[in-house]
Design a protein around this motif. Structure first.
Motif, PDB file in Angstrom:
ATOM      1  N   SER A   1    -114.426  52.412  36.918  1.00 58.26           N
ATOM      2  CA  SER A   1    -114.138  51.364  37.879  1.00 58.26           C
ATOM      3  C   SER A   1    -113.357  50.217  37.245  1.00 58.26           C
ATOM      4  O   SER A   1    -113.369  50.007  36.028  1.00 58.26           O
ATOM      5  N   ASP A  34    -107.615  52.585  36.274  1.00 61.08           N
ATOM      6  CA  ASP A  34    -108.828  52.479  37.074  1.00 61.08           C
ATOM      7  C   ASP A  34    -108.764  53.391  38.295  1.00 61.08           C
ATOM      8  O   ASP A  34    -107.734  53.495  38.965  1.00 61.08           O
ATOM      9  N   ASP A  73    -110.289  52.935  41.087  1.00 59.73           N
ATOM     10  CA  ASP A  73    -110.289  52.169  42.325  1.00 59.73           C
ATOM     11  C   ASP A  73    -109.167  51.138  42.347  1.00 59.73           C
ATOM     12  O   ASP A  73    -109.225  50.156  43.080  1.00 59.73           O
ATOM     13  N   THR A 106    -118.865  52.838  34.730  1.00 62.15           N
ATOM     14  CA  THR A 106    -118.883  51.939  35.877  1.00 62.15           C
ATOM     15  C   THR A 106    -119.835  50.799  35.570  1.00 62.15           C
ATOM     16  O   THR A 106    -120.676  50.898  34.669  1.00 62.15           O
ATOM     17  N   SER A 107    -119.701  49.738  36.310  1.00 62.08           N
ATOM     18  CA  SER A 107    -120.515  48.550  36.039  1.00 62.08           C
ATOM     19  C   SER A 107    -121.694  48.479  36.994  1.00 62.08           C
ATOM     20  O   SER A 107    -121.753  49.181  38.010  1.00 62.08           O
ATOM     21  N   THR A 152    -122.357  46.280  39.032  1.00 60.32           N
ATOM     22  CA  THR A 152    -121.979  45.744  40.333  1.00 60.32           C
ATOM     23  C   THR A 152    -121.085  46.694  41.124  1.00 60.32           C
ATOM     24  O   THR A 152    -120.828  46.456  42.304  1.00 60.32           O
ATOM     25  N   ARG A 153    -120.592  47.799  40.488  1.00 56.18           N
ATOM     26  CA  ARG A 153    -119.636  48.676  41.169  1.00 56.18           C
ATOM     27  C   ARG A 153    -120.105  50.122  41.272  1.00 56.18           C
ATOM     28  O   ARG A 153    -119.403  50.947  41.850  1.00 56.18           O
ATOM     29  N   TYR A 154    -121.271  50.447  40.727  1.00 54.77           N
ATOM     30  CA  TYR A 154    -121.636  51.863  40.640  1.00 54.77           C
ATOM     31  C   TYR A 154    -121.910  52.501  41.998  1.00 54.77           C
ATOM     32  O   TYR A 154    -121.920  53.722  42.123  1.00 54.77           O
ATOM     33  N   ASP A 187    -119.970  51.976  44.655  1.00 53.88           N
ATOM     34  CA  ASP A 187    -118.718  52.002  45.413  1.00 53.88           C
ATOM     35  C   ASP A 187    -118.279  53.439  45.698  1.00 53.88           C
ATOM     36  O   ASP A 187    -118.541  54.368  44.913  1.00 53.88           O
TER      37      ASP A 187
END
Length: 642
Positions: free
Chosen positions: A101, A188, A190, A214-215, A217-219, A221
Motif C-alpha cells: 500500500s 504502490d 493503490d 501494508t500498514s 491504517t490501510r490493511y 482497503d
C-alpha cells in the motif's frame, strides 16, 4: 515501543516477526513433494504455448473480448517475463518483489535491509515512480542482461537514490545484499497513477517470492485484498508485513489481520510486524527489520528453501494455465462460431433472395401493369402475328403508310421489351434490398456483427467525405477519371449503389443472348418456322417464361391474378403459340434454358452483393478455425511436460 516479536497467544502464529521463527513454526510449506522435470522439454512446451496464445484471433467485439484480450497479454507477459527466463536460468538469484500500500514504508524497509539509500523515500505519495532492484554486485549481471523482464528498459544506479522515469528499472548493486537474492521495491498497488498499478502487477508476475507490506491504517482497503487474492490464485510464495502498528493496539490489529487472511484463504506462513517507531537517518532500527532480513537471507542460503520457493511459484503460475488457457480457447471458439454464423446468415439471406426471384418470374406475377398493357397492345396490333409470319422487317415497304406502320410496330416491340426489362430489374432490386436489410438487421442484433457494420459504415462515410472533398477541389470529371466513383459498398441495409447499373447490363446481355439462341433455334426449323422473326420469338419466349406455372404446383395465386390470366391468357397464350411454332418439347427446353441463364446471371449479382459482407468479415482479421484446438493441445503438452 514494543519488540517486533509477539508474545502470548500471538507466538504460535508462524512468526509474526519472531526472531526464533524457525523453532516457532515448522516450514511445512517447504516440505511439499516435488518431481524433477526436463527443463528443455518444459521450455519447448512453453514456447509452443506462447506461439499459440500469440496467434489466437481476437477480431470480434463479443462479450468478454476486453477481458480475454487483457488475459492474453498477461499470459504472454508471464511466460516472457518469468517462466521462460526462470526455466532457462534456474541458478539465477531469487527475485523478491516488495509490494504493498501507499505509505506502508516499503522503500524505508528496502533501504534498511540493504544498509544504504537505494530507494527514494519521502512524504509525497506515491514516492516510487520507478522500481528499484537491489542485489549483491556479484548478482547484478543476472538482471542487467535482460534475462528477467526482457522488454523493460533498465539503468544502473550511480550514487545516491534518485527518482527515475516511469517504466524504467533502476538496478542498485550493494554489498549489503546477500548473494543469491534480489529485492525489488515496486510501485504502490493503490496508486492513483495507473502506470504504477500496472507496474506493480507486472513485477509480481516476474518474481519468485512476494513480500506484501501494508500498514495498520490501510490493511482493510480493497486494493490490498485484490492483490492478496491474486497471490492466492497464483499460489505464489508469500510473506506478509504489517507495518506502523501502534503498540497500544498491536494485539487487536494483528488478530484482526490474521483473521482476514485466514478468512480469505491467504496462505502466508511468514508474517511480520513493524511497530510504529522512529526513523533514524532514513533507516529502521536494526531489531525491527532484522527478522525480515534473516528470513530472506536464510531463504537465499538454504537450497531446500530456494527450490521450494521456485517450485511453488512456478507451479502456482502454471496451475492457473489449466483454467485460463481453456477459457481463452473457449473464447476463440466463440469467435469462430460467430464468424461462421454471420457468414451463414448472409449466405442464407441471398440464397432465399435467389429463390424469391425464381418464384417472382413465374405465374405471370410480372405480367401486370405496364407490362400487361404493352403486351396487349403488341398482340392486338397484329405485330405479333406479323413477326411470327416473318413479315416484321418490312424492308420492301416503301410507301409512307407502310413505313409508318412498320415504325409503329418496332416502337411497340421496343416498348414491350423495355417494360419487361424494367419489371425484371425492379424485381431484382427489391429482392436484393430486402436481403440486405435482413442481413443488416440480423448482424446488428449481435454485438459482434453490430461492431463490424459500425466500423464498415464509419469507413464508408469517411470515403464519401473524401470523395466530396476531392470533387470540390478538382471537379467531378477529374474525380471520375481518378476512380472516385460511387461508394463501393453503400449502406449495408440496402443493396450496393451500383446494383441497378450492373443489373441493367446483365439483363441486356441476357436478352441479347436469348435473341441469338432463339435465332439459331428458329433457323433449324424446317419450312415456314425457319422464316420467323427471331426478335419476335425471343420476346414471346420471355413472356412465356414469365407466365410459366410455379414449381410449387398450380398456376397463379387465387384471386385477381388468376382471374386475369384466365381472361387475358397472358401466361397461357404465349406458351401455346411458342409450342405451335417449335413443338412442346423444344419450346419447354427453350424456356428452361432462358430461365436458367437468367437465374445464373442474377445469382452472380447476388454473389457480388454477398461479397460486401464477406469483405467486412475478412477485413476484421483472419480466424484460424482450429486455433482453439491448437491451444488445448499446447496446454496438454505443457501439463505432460510438468
Amino acid at each position: 515501543m514494543s519488540e517486533p516479536s509477539l508474545s502470548g497467544r500471538d507466538a504460535p502464529r508462524s512468526a509474526w516477526g519472531a526472531p526464533d521463527e524457525e523453532t516457532a513454526a515448522p516450514d511445512s510449506q517447504w516440505q511439499r513433494p516435488r518431481a524433477r522435470v526436463d527443463g528443455r522439454l518444459l521450455e519447448a512446451t512453453l514456447l509452443n504455448l506462447r506461439k499459440r496464445i500469440a496467434a489466437i484471433p481476437l477480431v470480434f467485439d463479443i462479450p468478454g473480448a476486453e477481458e480475454v484480450t487483457a488475459e492474453r497479454t498477461q499470459l504472454l507477459s508471464q511466460i516472457d517475463d518469468y517462466l521462460l527466463p526462470r526455466v532457462r536460468q534456474s541458478a539465477a538469484p531469487l527475485l523478491v518483489a516488495l509490494v504493498g500500500s501507499t505509505g506502508a514504508g516499503k522503500s524505508t524497509l528496502v533501504n534498511s535491509i540493504v544498509g544504504t539509500q537505494v530507494s527514494q523515500t519521502g512524504v509525497r505519495r506515491p514516492t516510487t515512480n520507478s522500481p528499484v532492484l537491489a542485489c549483491h554486485p556479484d548478482d547484478i549481471h543476472w538482471f542487467a542482461e535482460n534475462m528477467f523482464l526482457p522488454t523493460l528498459p533498465r539503468v544502473r544506479q550511480e550514487g545516491l537514490a534518485r527518482p527515475g522515469r516511469d517504466g524504467l528499472l533502476v538496478l542498485a548493486a550493494n554489498e549489503g545484499m546477500t548473494r543469491g537474492i534480489a529485492l525489488l521495491d515496486t510501485p504502490d498497488i493503490d496508486s492513483v497513477v495507473r502506470a504504477h498499478y500496472d507496474f506493480a502487477y507486472q513485477f509480481l508476475d516476474a518474481s519468485d517470492l512476494w513480500l506484501f507490506m501494508t500498514s495498520a491504517t490501510r490493511y482493510a482497503d480493497a486494493p490490498v485484498w485484490e492483490l492478496l487474492q491474486h497471490a492466492r490464485e497464483r499460489g505464489a510464495s508469500l510473506g506478509v508485513v504489517l507495518s506502523r502498528v501502534p503498540p497500544s493496539h498491536r494485539t487487536e490489529l494483528v488478530d484482526h489481520f490474521n483473521a482476514m487472511l485466514d478468512a480469505n484463504g491467504v496462505q502466508a506462513e511468514h508474517r511480520f510486524v513493524i511497530p510504529e517507531t522512529g526513523i533514524v537517518d532514513g533507516f529502521l532500527p536494526d531489531e525491527i527489520f532484522q527478522p525480515i532480513r534473516d528470513w530472506l537471507d536464510d531463504t537465499a542460503k538454504r537450497a531446500d528453501r530456494r527450490v521450494a520457493v521456485l517450485s511453488q511459484t512456478m507451479a502456482g503460475m502454471l496451475d492457473t494455465f489449466k483454467v485460463r488457457v481453456p477459457r481463452l480457447a473457449a473464447h476463440v471458439d466463440a469467435q469462430v462460431v460467430l464468424r461462421t454464423r454471420l457468414r451463414k446468415e448472409a449466405e442464407t439471406a441471398y440464397s432465399t433472395a435467389l429463390g424469391e426471384f425464381d418464384e417472382g418470374t413465374r405465374d405471370g406475377r410480372l405480367l401486370a401493369g405496364e407490362v400487361l398493357a404493352r403486351w396487349q397492345d403488341y398482340a392486338a396490333s397484329g405485330d405479333l402475328g406479323a413477326g411470327l409470319r416473318g413479315k416484321r422487317a418490312g424492308s420492301g415497304m416503301k410507301r409512307g403508310g407502310k413505313r409508318a406502320r412498320t415504325e409503329a410496330g418496332a416502337s411497340r416491340h421496343t416498348a414491350l421489351e423495355t417494360a419487361l426489362r424494367s419489371a425484371l430489374q425492379a424485381l431484382v432490386v427489391s429482392i436484393g434490398d430486402r436481403a440486405a436489410e435482413q442481413v443488416a438487421r440480423v448482424w446488428r442484433d449481435n454485438p459482434g456483427g453490430a461492431a463490424l457494420l459500425a466500423a464498415a459504415d464509419a469507413s464508408r462515410i469517411r470515403g464519401e467525405r473524401a470523395k466530396r472533398e476531392f470533387e470540390s477541389a478538382f471537379g467531378h470529371a477529374v474525380a471520375e477519371e481518378a476512380g472516385a466513383d460511387l461508394p463501393k459498398h453503400g449502406a449495408f441495409d440496402r443493396s450496393a449503389p451500383d446494383l441497378p447499373l450492373r443489373l441493367s447490363r446483365a439483363i441486356s446481355t441476357w436478352q441479347d443472348q436469348l435473341t441469338r439462341f432463339t435465332q439459331s433455334e428458329v433457323a433449324r426449323r424446317p419450312g415456314a418456322a425457319a422464316g420467323r422473326d427471331a426478335a419476335t420469338v425471343s420476346v414471346l419466349t420471355l413472356v412465356a417464361m414469365l407466365g410459366e406455372p410455379s414449381q410449387a404446383g398450380g398456376t397463379a395465386p387465387a384471386g385477381q391474378d388468376a382471374a386475369r390470366e384466365d381472361k387475358d391468357g397472358v401466361g397461357t397464350v404465349p406458351r401455346e403459340v411458342l409450342a405451335s411454332i417449335m413443338g412442346d418439347r423444344a419450346s419447354l427446353e427453350l424456356i428452361t434454358k432462358a430461365r436458367q441463364d437468367l437465374w445464373q446471371r442474377v445469382g452472380l449479382l447476388f454473389d457480388e452483393e454477398l461479397l460486401r459482407y464477406s469483405e467486412v468479415l475478412d477485413e476484421a482479421g483472419p480466424i484460424d478455425p482450429i486455433a482453439a484446438v491448437r491451444l488445448y493441445q499446447a496446454e496438454y503438452s505443457l501439463e505432460a511436460a510438468r
